[in-house]
Every structure is written in structure tokens, then in C-alpha cells.
Design an enzyme around this catalytic site. Structure first.
Site, PDB file in Angstrom:
ATOM      1  N   ASN A 169       0.877  -1.168   0.000  1.00 28.40           N
ATOM      2  CA  ASN A 169       0.000   0.000   0.000  1.00 28.40           C
ATOM      3  C   ASN A 169       0.916   1.220   0.000  1.00 28.40           C
ATOM      4  O   ASN A 169       1.490   1.575   1.023  1.00 28.40           O
ATOM      5  CB  ASN A 169      -0.920  -0.002   1.227  1.00 28.40           C
ATOM      6  CG  ASN A 169      -1.858   1.195   1.242  1.00 28.40           C
ATOM      7  OD1 ASN A 169      -1.488   2.298   0.858  1.00 28.40           O
ATOM      8  ND2 ASN A 169      -3.090   0.992   1.715  1.00 28.40           N
ATOM      9  N   ASP A 206      -2.017  -6.264   5.791  1.00 25.03           N
ATOM     10  CA  ASP A 206      -1.667  -6.553   4.390  1.00 25.03           C
ATOM     11  C   ASP A 206      -1.356  -8.049   4.284  1.00 25.03           C
ATOM     12  O   ASP A 206      -0.501  -8.563   5.007  1.00 25.03           O
ATOM     13  CB  ASP A 206      -0.454  -5.730   3.973  1.00 25.03           C
ATOM     14  CG  ASP A 206      -0.699  -4.239   4.169  1.00 25.03           C
ATOM     15  OD1 ASP A 206      -1.241  -3.612   3.247  1.00 25.03           O
ATOM     16  OD2 ASP A 206      -0.354  -3.716   5.256  1.00 25.03           O
TER      17      ASP A 206
END
Length: 256
Positions: free
Chosen positions: A7, A218
Site C-alpha cells: 500500500n 496486508d
């Protein structure tokens, strides 16, 4: 084959950090989230100069996902999850790369809870679970990679008691994550580090990174047909400490 998810929290503003990490880590495939750039503003030339082909789904100011590859040109197979034609948020992209189907996703945050944003998160998760079931049923080697905005267990969050009312740690969201895993997906990072405190995100506030007050949100999930190829999985934690870095760190797996 080294596959990563990151990200990037603004692909243009943090382009020097992204390029530095690509040069250092040399992943074969990368799923990016939170591009925060419209389709025409994706830095395709800089990414190509770094040795990567790319497919991306941009959106002005918000969201945005991409798949980068130096293992051949990614062949896009889908952008956007099925199930809601009115959902225009750029949160899902899928491409075939070197014999593997790679799905990059950015699951909604869902805060505040309760409320419409939380309802949207649960509905999006349901759509992901439905599509993921079809991917597993296909028998193809598939990787679901991205920012899931969920800490699956108390091991995945610093001071879990502080997160009880948050949409990232809500019982319904955690249950949805395990419904997804129950289809046969392997949580790569937790499989390789079953008992470790391991995070992928540290807030910019309250000196969170230095205190290691993080979250594991994540994830890279492997379909049954590819899970046996997993050799390694880890977090490039040091990247979070670079100047002007994202609040996430890259997460990667190595496949035989």
C-alpha cells in the site's frame, strides 16, 4: 518467483520511495494499493524505466490499485469485483502473470462502525468471498494480495483491547476473513511465521513505528494449487522507516 504487496499511500507523492524499494528488493510481481491518482496520472514511464510492465485502475484522490511485473507483461483479466455494477471504487484488479493469476485488492476501511461505510465493507467482503470461491473452483494457481484492512487475530494488533470498536477488528470482519480462508486459501505470512509478532502497518502518530505499535492488515493468500510452492514470506519493515515513506511496509512471498 517473488510476489509482493505494498500500500504505497500515493504513488506519485511517494514515487522515489517505491522506486528505491523496487531497485533494492527486485520483486517479480507487485500489487500496489492506494494509488490516489486518476488513470492518466499513473507514473507509467518511471515504472517502465525501473523494468516493470504495469496494469492499473486509477481513481482521483482515492483508492486505486495496480499490478507491476518484470516477469512478463501482465494480462488483465478483471477490474472491479462482480456483484455490484454501481460500485465504481477502484479497489480490485486481476491479471495473469507468468502462469499465475494475481489479484490485487484494497478492501474498504469501514469506519465509522456502525454506519454505511461499515455496511459497504461487509458487502464488499461478501462479494470478494463469492468471487474467490470461483477462483478456487477453477483450480488455477491464484494469489490474492493486498490491503485487506483486517487484523485476523489478537496476535496481529498491538494492544487489541484498544481496537474492539474499530471496523478493522470487528468480529464480523474477522469472521469474514476466516470464511475466506475456509475456502482453502493459505495465509502466507502467518504460515511462515506462526508465532511471531509481525506487523505490516504503523500509524504516523504517537511514534508508532519506533514503538512497534503496529497492525498486520496486508496479506497474501495462496490458492490450494499454489500453496505448496511457498518457500518464504516476510515484511520489508525497514522501508517504513525511510523518509516520506508510506505508513505500510511491503510484504512479499517467494514461490518455488
Amino acid at each position: 518467483m517473488k510476489i509482493a504487496t505494498y500500500n504505497v499511500n500515493g504513488v506519485n507523492g511517494r514515487l522515489p520511495v517505491l522506486l528505491r524499494w523496487l531497485e533494492e528488493a527486485r520483486p517479480d510481481v507487485v500489487c500496489l494499493q492506494e494509488l490516489k491518482a486518476p488513470q492518466e496520472k499513473f507514473p507509467e514511464a518511471a515504472i517502465a524505466a525501473a523494468g516493470y510492465h504495469a496494469v492499473w485502475h486509477g481513481q482521483k484522490s482515492w483508492n486505486g490499485v495496480a499490478i507491476l511485473s518484470r516477469a512478463g507483461v501482465p494480462v488483465e483479466t478483471r477490474r472491479g469485483l462482480p456483484g455490484d455494477p454501481d460500485d465504481l471504487a477502484s479497489r480490485y484488479i486481476e491479471a495473469a502473470v507468468d502462469g499465475v493469476l494475481v489479484a490485487g485488492l484494497y478492501l474498504p476501511n469501514g469506519n465509522p462502525r456502525p454506519g454505511p461505510k461499515f455496511d459497504y465493507k461487509l458487502a464488499w467482503f461478501d462479494r470478494l468471498i463469492a468471487h474467490a470461491a470461483d477462483l478456487v473452483a477453477s483450480g488455477a494457481p491464484v494469489i490474492l494480495a493486498g490491503d485487506f484492512n483486517v487484523m485476523p487475530t489478537e496476535r496481529d494488533v498491538y494492544k487489541p483491547e484498544r481496537w474492539i470498536d474499530d471496523a478493522l477488528f470487528a468480529p464480523e470482519v474477522r469472521a469474514a476473513f476466516f470464511r475466506l480462508l475456509d475456502q482453502g486459501w493459505t495465509d502466507a505470512l502467518r504460515t511462515m511465521h506462526p508465532d511471531e509478532t509481525i506487523y505490516t502497518f504503523w500509524d504516523y502518530f504517537r511514534n508508532a513505528y519506533a514503538r512497534n505499535a503496529g497492525l498486520r492488515i496486508d496479506h497474501l493468500l495462496l490458492s490450494p494449487s499454489i500453496a505448496g510452492r511457498l518457500k518464504a514470506a516476510d515484511v520489508d519493515r525497514h522501508v517504513r522507516g525511510w523518509e516520506k515513506s508510506s505508513d505500510h511496509a511491503p510484504v512479499w512471498i517467494d514461490l518455488a
